[in-house]
Design an enzyme around this catalytic site. Structure first.
Site, PDB file in Angstrom:
ATOM      1  N   VAL A  87      20.214  -4.119  18.242  1.00 50.11           N
ATOM      2  CA  VAL A  87      20.565  -2.796  18.791  1.00 50.11           C
ATOM      3  C   VAL A  87      19.412  -1.801  18.632  1.00 50.11           C
ATOM      4  O   VAL A  87      19.620  -0.602  18.635  1.00 50.11           O
ATOM      5  CB  VAL A  87      21.843  -2.238  18.113  1.00 50.11           C
ATOM      6  CG1 VAL A  87      23.045  -3.096  18.459  1.00 50.11           C
ATOM      7  CG2 VAL A  87      21.667  -2.130  16.598  1.00 50.11           C
ATOM      8  N   GLY A  88      18.202  -2.325  18.513  1.00 50.55           N
ATOM      9  CA  GLY A  88      17.041  -1.448  18.411  1.00 50.55           C
ATOM     10  C   GLY A  88      16.333  -1.610  17.074  1.00 50.55           C
ATOM     11  O   GLY A  88      16.817  -2.303  16.170  1.00 50.55           O
TER      12      GLY A  88
ATOM     13  N   HIS B  95      -4.077 -17.481  48.837  1.00 50.58           N
ATOM     14  CA  HIS B  95      -2.871 -18.116  49.354  1.00 50.58           C
ATOM     15  C   HIS B  95      -2.863 -19.581  48.962  1.00 50.58           C
ATOM     16  O   HIS B  95      -3.908 -20.230  49.066  1.00 50.58           O
ATOM     17  CB  HIS B  95      -2.832 -17.997  50.882  1.00 50.58           C
ATOM     18  CG  HIS B  95      -1.682 -18.718  51.490  1.00 50.58           C
ATOM     19  ND1 HIS B  95      -0.383 -18.229  51.412  1.00 50.58           N
ATOM     20  CD2 HIS B  95      -1.607 -19.901  52.154  1.00 50.58           C
ATOM     21  CE1 HIS B  95       0.429 -19.070  52.029  1.00 50.58           C
ATOM     22  NE2 HIS B  95      -0.270 -20.099  52.479  1.00 50.58           N
TER      23      HIS B  95
ATOM     24  N   GLY C  41      19.575  -5.471  25.049  1.00 53.63           N
ATOM     25  CA  GLY C  41      18.243  -4.952  25.389  1.00 53.63           C
ATOM     26  C   GLY C  41      17.255  -6.109  25.446  1.00 53.63           C
ATOM     27  O   GLY C  41      17.611  -7.247  25.783  1.00 53.63           O
TER      28      GLY C  41
ATOM     29  N   GLY D 175       0.831  -1.202   0.000  1.00 52.47           N
ATOM     30  CA  GLY D 175       0.000   0.000   0.000  1.00 52.47           C
ATOM     31  C   GLY D 175       0.867   1.254   0.000  1.00 52.47           C
ATOM     32  O   GLY D 175       1.916   1.274   0.639  1.00 52.47           O
TER      33      GLY D 175
END
Ligand code: FAD
Ligand code: NAD
Length: 475
Positions: free
Chosen positions: A277-278, A451, A190, A122
Site C-alpha cells: 500500500v505504498g 522495420h 499499485g 550511520g
C-alpha cells in the site's frame, strides 16, 4: 581508515552509491556507509533496489513470464513442450545469484573508484559529523565537509494487517516465498501489487488484488490503465477496485480478510497476503538532536530543487526526499549532488522521469498524462497506435495494447508518451530522449524507425497526432 572525508554518504542504495562514485570521480575523498542486512544476516551494498526491490523482482518477473509463455503461448508457435515443471528453488537461486553478483559489483566499483565502503549504521551529528557504528566493533566519529543522506524508504504497514513474516508479508517477503501459494491476496493494486501479484499468478497462484480506489492505477494515463486492466482481466488476474480491507485474521494457516466494496462487507480467505500500500521515507535513527535537518509532515527530508537540506552542506536524495520513489530518480539526484559539491553545475529534469511497471503487458510513460494536461488548461492533441497493427508485435504474439503521444496544440511539443504493450519499458527510452530535447511530434514523425520493430508503433502514434498515421485508420 581515515576519519575525515570531503563527502560522507549515508546509504548505499541506487541514490547513495552513485553519489559516492561520482564524488570520487570528481577527485573528492569519500566514505559511503550502509546498514543493509539480509534475512541470512549477511551484509551488502545496493539498498532496496538491488537486494529486495528492482532487481530480484525483475528476475522473478522474467522467470515467471517464461514459465507462463511456455504453458499458454508456445503451442500457438507450434512448439510442444510436454508437461511443464516448475523448480521454484532453482528459480529463487537464480534470482539470488543475480542479486549477489550485482551487490558484489558495487563493492568492486567502490574499490576501483577509491570510495571507502563501510558496512554499518550511520547517524548524522551536529557539525557535519557522522557517528559510524560498524556491523562489528565500536562506534567512531567521521567528519565530512559534506554529508549526503540517502537512507531510502520502507514499506507502509497496515494496523489491521500487521506483517508477520509468514502469512502477511511485505514486498521483500513476497520475493522469498519457497512455495507457490495456492490462494494469494494482495492489498494495494499499485506498482508492487501488480508486479508481484503477476509473478505468483503466472506461477499458478489464484490471486485477488484488493485496491481501495475506484480507478485502476490512478497515477497512470487512464486510457492506458483501462487497456491494461482489460488485459489483466483476460489473464484471470482478479483485481477488485473500490475494495477497502477492514480486518485480517490469521488462523489455522490461512488468512481471512474482510473488505468493504459497494457498501457491503465481503470475506476473502487466502493462504498468504502481500501488503503493498505504498512506501514511506526511512530516517529512523538517522538524525541526532541539533543537526538542523528538517522533515516535512510526511516524514521526507525537506530539500530544495538541488537536494540541499535545511542544514549547511547536508544534502538528501532518493526515496528519502519528495518526488517519485524510483531508483533512477535517486541516481540522478546522487550524481547531481556529487557534481554540485565539486563545484560543477548540474540539475535533474524532474519533468522527464520515466516510469515503468514490469507486468505483462508492460506499462511505461514519461511526462504528463492526458488527465494532467487537461487539468493544466493547455490545448493539446493526441495520437494513438495499437500494437494489433504492428507486424513485429504480431510476430511476437504480443499484439495487444497501444502507444499514445500527447502534444501541445500550439507548438506541437511532446507533453507525454504512454505505452501499454510489449517491451514498453524499453520503448519509452526513445520518448525520454525526445522530450529531454523538447522534441515535437513532428520531430518524431520525421525520425526513421527500422522495420519491423516495435518502435514503429511510437512513430505511428506521433504521426497519428496529426491524422497522418499510415498503418492505422486516423480518427
Ligand atoms: P534504498 O534503495 O532504500 O537504499 C537505502 C539504503 O540506506 C539501504 O541500503 C539501507 O539499509 C541504508 N540505510 C538506511 N538507514 C541507514 C543508516 N542510518 N545508516 C546506514 N545505512 C542506512 N524502482 C525502479 O525505479 N524500478 C523498479 O523496477 C523498482 N522495483 C521495485 C520493486 C520493489 C519490490 C520495491 C520494494 C521497490 C522497487 N523500486 C523500483 C523502488 C526502488 O527500489 C527505490 O526507489 C530505490 O531503491 C530508492 O533508492 P534509495 O537509494 O533512495 O534507497
Ligand atoms: P503504490 O503507491 O504504487 O500503490 C499503492 C496502492 O495501494 C495504491 O493504488 C493505493 O490506492 C492502494 N492502497 C493504499 N491503501 C490501501 C488499503 N488500505 N487497501 C487497499 N489498497 C490500498 O505503492 P507500492 O506499490 O507499494 O510501491 C511503492 C513504491 O515503490 C512506489 O512509489 C513505486 O514507485 C516504487 N516501485 C516502483 C516500481 C517500478 O518502478 N517498476 C516497482 C515497485 C515499486
Amino acid at each position: 581508515m581515515s576519519d575525515s572525508y570531503d563527502v560522507v554518504v549515508i546509504g548505499a542504495g541506487p541514490a547513495g552509491y552513485p553519489a559516492a562514485i561520482r564524488a570520487a570521480q570528481n577527485g573528492l575523498s569519500v566514505a559511503c556507509i550502509d546498514a543493509w542486512k539480509n534475512f541470512d544476516g549477511s551484509r551488502a551494498f545496493g539498498g532496496t533496489c538491488l537486494n529486495a526491490g528492482c532487481i530480484p523482482s525483475k528476475a522473478l518477473l522474467e522467470s515467471s513470464e517464461l514459465y507462463h509463455r511456455a504453458s499458454v503461448e508456445f503451442a500457438s508457435h507450434g512448439i510442444g513442450v510436454g508437461k511443464l515443471e516448475l523448480d521454484l528453488a532453482k528459480m529463487q537461486a537464480r534470482k539470488a545469484g543475480i542479486v549477489k553478483q550485482l551487490t558484489g559489483g558495487i563493492e568492486a566499483l567502490f574499490k576501483a573508484n577509491g570510495v571507502t565502503g563501510l558496512l554499518g549504521h550511520g547517524r548524522l551529528l551536529p557539525g557535519n559529523q557522522v557517528e559510524y557504528t560498524p556491523a562489528e566493533g565500536d562506534s567512531q566519529t567521521l567528519t565530512g565537509k559534506h554529508v549526503v543522506l540517502a537512507t531510502g524508504s520502507e514499506p507502509v504497514e497496515l494496523g489491521i494487517a500487521p506483517f508477520d513474516g509468514e502469512h502477511i508479508v511485505d514486498s521483500w517477503g513476497a520475493l522469498e516465498f519457497d512455495a507457490v501459494p495456492k490462494r494469494l491476496g494482495v492489498i494495494g493494486g499499485g506498482v508492487i501489487g501488480m508486479e508481484l501479484g503477476s509473478v505468483w499468478h503466472r506461477l499458478g497462484a489464484e490471486v485477488v488484488v484488493l485496491e481501495a480506489l475506484d480507478d485502476f492505477l490512478v497515477f497512470a494515463d487512464q486510457q492506458i490503465a483501462k487497456d491494461a486492466a482489460r488485459q489483466f482481466k483476460k489473464q484471470g488476474l482478479d483485481v477488485r477496485l473500490g475494495a477497502r480491507v477492514t480486518a485480517a485474521t490469521v488462523a489455522d494457516g490461512e488468512v481471512t480478510l474482510a473488505y468493504e466494496a459497494g457498501g457491503e462487507s465481503h470475506p476473502l480467505v487466502v493462504d498468504k497476503v502481500i501488503v503493498s500500500v505504498g512506501r514511506r521515507p526511512f530516517s529512523d535513527g538517522l538524525l541526532a538532536e541539533g543537526t538542523g535537518v528538517k522533515l516535512d509532515e510526511r516524514g521526507f527530508v525537506k530539500v530544495d530543487e538541488e537536494c540541499r537540506t535545511t542544514a549547511a552542506n547536508v544534502w538528501a536524495i532518493g526515496d528519502l526526499v519528495r518526488g517519485p520513489m524510483l531508483a533512477h530518480k535517486g541516481t540522478e539526484e546522487g550524481v547531481m549532488v556529487a557534481d554540485l559539491i565539486a563545484g560543477s553545475s548540474a540539475e535533474v529534469n524532474y519533468k522527464v522521469i520515466p516510469s515503468v511497471i514490469y507486468t505483462d503487458p508492460e506499462i511505461a510513460w514519461v511526462g504528463q498524462t492526458e488527465e494532467e494536461v487537461k487539468a493544466s488548461g493547455r490545448a493539446y492533441k493526441t495520437g494513438t497506435f495499437p500494437f494489433a497493427a504492428s507486424g513485429r508485435a504480431k510476430a511476437m504474439e504480443h499484439a495487444a495494447g497501444l502507444v499514445k503521444v500527447i502534444a501541445a496544440e500550439d507548438d506541437d511539443e511532446i507533453l507525454g508518451v504512454h505505452i501499454v504493450g510489449p517491451l514498453a519499458g524499453e520503448l519509452i527510452g526513445e520518448a525520454v530522449v525526445a522530450m529531454e530535447f523538447s522534441a515535437s511530434a513532428e520531430d518524431l514523425q520525421h525520425t526513421i524507425h527500422a522495420h519491423p520493430t516495435l518502435t514503429e508503433a511510437l512513430h505511428e502514434a506521433a504521426l497519428a497526432v496529426d491524422g497522418r498515421a499510415i498503418h492505422s485508420i486516423n480518427r
